[in-house]
Design a protein around this motif. Structure first.
Motif, PDB file in Angstrom:
ATOM      1  N   VAL A 220       0.862  -1.171   0.000  1.00 31.80           N
ATOM      2  CA  VAL A 220       0.000   0.000   0.000  1.00 31.80           C
ATOM      3  C   VAL A 220       0.905   1.230   0.000  1.00 31.80           C
ATOM      4  N   LEU A 221       1.535   1.487  -1.135  1.00 29.12           N
ATOM      5  CA  LEU A 221       2.500   2.561  -1.297  1.00 29.12           C
ATOM      6  C   LEU A 221       2.092   3.436  -2.468  1.00 29.12           C
ATOM      7  N   ASN A 222       2.503   4.690  -2.423  1.00 32.79           N
ATOM      8  CA  ASN A 222       2.359   5.516  -3.609  1.00 32.79           C
ATOM      9  C   ASN A 222       3.605   5.356  -4.487  1.00 32.79           C
ATOM     10  N   TYR A 223       3.674   6.092  -5.580  1.00 31.24           N
ATOM     11  CA  TYR A 223       4.795   5.927  -6.509  1.00 31.24           C
ATOM     12  C   TYR A 223       6.118   6.403  -5.930  1.00 31.24           C
ATOM     13  N   SER A 224       6.050   7.211  -4.875  1.00 27.55           N
ATOM     14  CA  SER A 224       7.280   7.635  -4.210  1.00 27.55           C
ATOM     15  C   SER A 224       7.742   6.645  -3.157  1.00 27.55           C
ATOM     16  N   GLY A 225       6.942   5.625  -2.893  1.00 31.07           N
ATOM     17  CA  GLY A 225       7.321   4.611  -1.907  1.00 31.07           C
ATOM     18  C   GLY A 225       6.918   4.947  -0.492  1.00 31.07           C
ATOM     19  N   ASN A 226       5.983   5.895  -0.296  1.00 32.48           N
ATOM     20  CA  ASN A 226       5.566   6.295   1.045  1.00 32.48           C
ATOM     21  C   ASN A 226       4.369   5.470   1.500  1.00 32.48           C
ATOM     22  N   LEU A 227       4.379   5.094   2.767  1.00 31.25           N
ATOM     23  CA  LEU A 227       3.253   4.407   3.388  1.00 31.25           C
ATOM     24  C   LEU A 227       2.260   5.422   3.938  1.00 31.25           C
ATOM     25  N   PRO A 228       1.018   5.024   4.161  1.00 28.99           N
ATOM     26  CA  PRO A 228       0.094   5.916   4.879  1.00 28.99           C
ATOM     27  C   PRO A 228       0.634   6.229   6.269  1.00 28.99           C
ATOM     28  N   PHE A 229       0.508   7.487   6.665  1.00 26.33           N
ATOM     29  CA  PHE A 229       1.028   7.911   7.960  1.00 26.33           C
ATOM     30  C   PHE A 229       0.035   7.537   9.050  1.00 26.33           C
ATOM     31  N   ILE A 230       0.515   6.850  10.065  1.00 29.28           N
ATOM     32  CA  ILE A 230      -0.328   6.422  11.183  1.00 29.28           C
ATOM     33  C   ILE A 230      -0.408   7.571  12.185  1.00 29.28           C
ATOM     34  N   LEU A 231      -1.557   8.206  12.241  1.00 23.56           N
ATOM     35  CA  LEU A 231      -1.736   9.337  13.149  1.00 23.56           C
ATOM     36  C   LEU A 231      -1.764   8.902  14.607  1.00 23.56           C
ATOM     37  N   GLY A 232      -2.412   7.793  14.889  1.00 20.73           N
ATOM     38  CA  GLY A 232      -2.503   7.326  16.266  1.00 20.73           C
ATOM     39  C   GLY A 232      -3.315   6.060  16.359  1.00 20.73           C
ATOM     40  N   CYS A 233      -3.174   5.398  17.488  1.00 18.11           N
ATOM     41  CA  CYS A 233      -3.907   4.169  17.774  1.00 18.11           C
ATOM     42  C   CYS A 233      -4.465   4.298  19.191  1.00 18.11           C
ATOM     43  N   PHE A 234      -5.772   4.113  19.324  1.00 19.66           N
ATOM     44  CA  PHE A 234      -6.442   4.307  20.603  1.00 19.66           C
ATOM     45  C   PHE A 234      -7.251   3.067  20.959  1.00 19.66           C
ATOM     46  N   ALA A 235      -7.391   2.830  22.257  1.00 16.87           N
ATOM     47  CA  ALA A 235      -8.116   1.668  22.750  1.00 16.87           C
ATOM     48  C   ALA A 235      -9.612   1.937  22.756  1.00 16.87           C
ATOM     49  N   THR A 236     -10.394   0.918  22.443  1.00 15.21           N
ATOM     50  CA  THR A 236     -11.847   0.957  22.484  1.00 15.21           C
ATOM     51  C   THR A 236     -12.353  -0.213  23.331  1.00 15.21           C
ATOM     52  N   LYS A 237     -13.673  -0.313  23.477  1.00 22.86           N
ATOM     53  CA  LYS A 237     -14.245  -1.403  24.257  1.00 22.86           C
ATOM     54  C   LYS A 237     -14.117  -2.744  23.556  1.00 22.86           C
ATOM     55  N   THR A 238     -13.988  -2.736  22.246  1.00 26.96           N
ATOM     56  CA  THR A 238     -13.889  -3.983  21.491  1.00 26.96           C
ATOM     57  C   THR A 238     -12.489  -4.256  20.970  1.00 26.96           C
ATOM     58  N   GLY A 239     -11.572  -3.328  21.115  1.00 25.23           N
ATOM     59  CA  GLY A 239     -10.218  -3.531  20.594  1.00 25.23           C
ATOM     60  C   GLY A 239      -9.476  -2.223  20.474  1.00 25.23           C
ATOM     61  N   GLN A 240      -9.100  -1.872  19.250  1.00 25.97           N
ATOM     62  CA  GLN A 240      -8.374  -0.644  18.993  1.00 25.97           C
ATOM     63  C   GLN A 240      -8.911   0.014  17.722  1.00 25.97           C
ATOM     64  N   VAL A 241      -8.679   1.298  17.622  1.00 26.43           N
ATOM     65  CA  VAL A 241      -9.006   2.055  16.428  1.00 26.43           C
ATOM     66  C   VAL A 241      -7.746   2.780  15.976  1.00 26.43           C
ATOM     67  N   VAL A 242      -7.452   2.685  14.689  1.00 28.03           N
ATOM     68  CA  VAL A 242      -6.241   3.261  14.103  1.00 28.03           C
ATOM     69  C   VAL A 242      -6.670   4.310  13.081  1.00 28.03           C
ATOM     70  N   TRP A 243      -6.047   5.483  13.160  1.00 27.65           N
ATOM     71  CA  TRP A 243      -6.320   6.557  12.217  1.00 27.65           C
ATOM     72  C   TRP A 243      -5.134   6.694  11.265  1.00 27.65           C
ATOM     73  N   LEU A 244      -5.417   6.682   9.973  1.00 29.92           N
ATOM     74  CA  LEU A 244      -4.389   6.791   8.935  1.00 29.92           C
ATOM     75  C   LEU A 244      -4.568   8.096   8.175  1.00 29.92           C
ATOM     76  N   TRP A 245      -3.434   8.685   7.803  1.00 30.51           N
ATOM     77  CA  TRP A 245      -3.432   9.843   6.916  1.00 30.51           C
ATOM     78  C   TRP A 245      -2.867   9.383   5.574  1.00 30.51           C
ATOM     79  N   MET A 246      -3.727   9.350   4.565  1.00 28.10           N
ATOM     80  CA  MET A 246      -3.310   8.857   3.257  1.00 28.10           C
ATOM     81  C   MET A 246      -2.466   9.921   2.551  1.00 28.10           C
ATOM     82  N   ARG A 247      -1.298   9.499   2.069  1.00 25.45           N
ATOM     83  CA  ARG A 247      -0.395  10.413   1.362  1.00 25.45           C
ATOM     84  C   ARG A 247      -0.941  10.713  -0.037  1.00 25.45           C
TER      85      ARG A 247
END
Length: 277
Positions: free
Chosen positions: A118-145
């Motif tokens: 999951v890379l763009n043509y420059s070879g960058n991955l989506p930037f992971i803004l943060g990961c937070f705990a929830t009642k069922t697991g975790q939620v991850v926020w991505l910033w798409m390049r």
């Protein structure tokens, strides 16, 4: 073999080999940027190492002297109490377990994105803004390049769940900004356990036949027509041409009992309209 033939064959071999090689470019980043990204990625591990180093350097001698001055049974009791406090459910343990799972999920998700390309043509991955705990697991926020979108993650929810050691993963895009993508990692189902409801105690002694009957339909369509008032079934007497009086019955029949257990509603022309009521 002629020289021209060798050149043509070697050229085909090079083109075939070139088509089998996957070329992935890497962004040209400076060392300060790489260092900042590395520190951001491993920040929680660095926090733990810094805390351990501070405790050992600043309070190591005091902790060692305290254990040496106490008898062995008291030291063993302190260790047992400390282990029991860690094992039992308390806010500190919940915070530590949530942080451990968030760090693990973030690293596993990044590794999965690399393997899925999951890379763009420059070879960058989506930037992971943060990961937070929830009642069922975790939620991850991505910033798409630039060059990436939520479409790059289509049909990859099962791969993300498998990489994060979870039961299910859900991918959703932000309604305001298409560059922000939310990934819900579900590790447990809060509704999986049996829920004891106090409402079930009120119907525990009621027979199953009484519960299965529809009380509303039984009220609207009684089994016998004796309970129906006369004004709904008959009209006032009407005189005939010969002077005799006869009772004129209404064309609309309200109900008709069948087999004393099933109620059928008849219309004006005698048609069964039970399914439409």
């Amino acid at each position: 073999m002629p020289k021209s033939t060798r050149k043509r064959s070697s050229g085909r071999a090079r083109s075939t080999a070139r088509g089998a090689i996957e070329t992935i470019t890497r962004p040209n980043q400076s060392w300060p940027v790489k260092l900042l990204l590395t520190v951001w990625r491993w920040r929680w591990e660095l926090y733990v190492l810094a805390a351990i180093a501070y405790i050992v350097i600043a309070h190591g001698s005091a902790i060692t002297g305290y254990f040496q001055s106490n008898p062995l049974w008291l030291n063993a009791l302190l260790i047992v109490v400390l282990c029991g406090w860690i094992v039992t459910d308390n806010p500190a343990r919940r915070f530590a377990m949530n942080r451990i799972w968030c760090v693990t999920t973030r690293h596993r998700l990044r590794a999965c994105l690399i393997e899925m390309r999951v890379l763009n043509y420059s070879g960058n991955l989506p930037f992971i803004l943060g990961c937070f705990a929830t009642k069922t697991g975790q939620v991850v926020w991505l910033w798409m390049r630039p060059g990436q979108s939520v479409e790059d993650l289509d049909n990859k929810a099962e791969s993300l769940a498998s990489a994060c050691w979870a039961s299910k993963a859900t991918i959703a895009r932000s309604k305001r900004n298409a560059a922000i993508v939310r990934i819900d990692i579900d590790r447990r189902d809060p509704l999986a356990k049996t829920i004891d409801s106090p409402l079930l105690e009120d119907t525990s002694g009621v027979p199953e036949a009484a519960v299965a009957d529809d009380a509303v339909m039984a009220f609207l369509t009684p089994d016998n027509t004796d309970s129906v008032p006369d004004e709904f079934t008959t009209e006032r007497p009407a005189k005939t041409g010969t002077g005799e009086t006869r009772t004129r019955t209404s064309k609309t029949k309200t109900t008709a009992a069948v087999n004393d257990s099933q109620t059928v509603i008849l219309g004006a022309n005698g048609e069964d309209v039970s399914d439409y009521v």
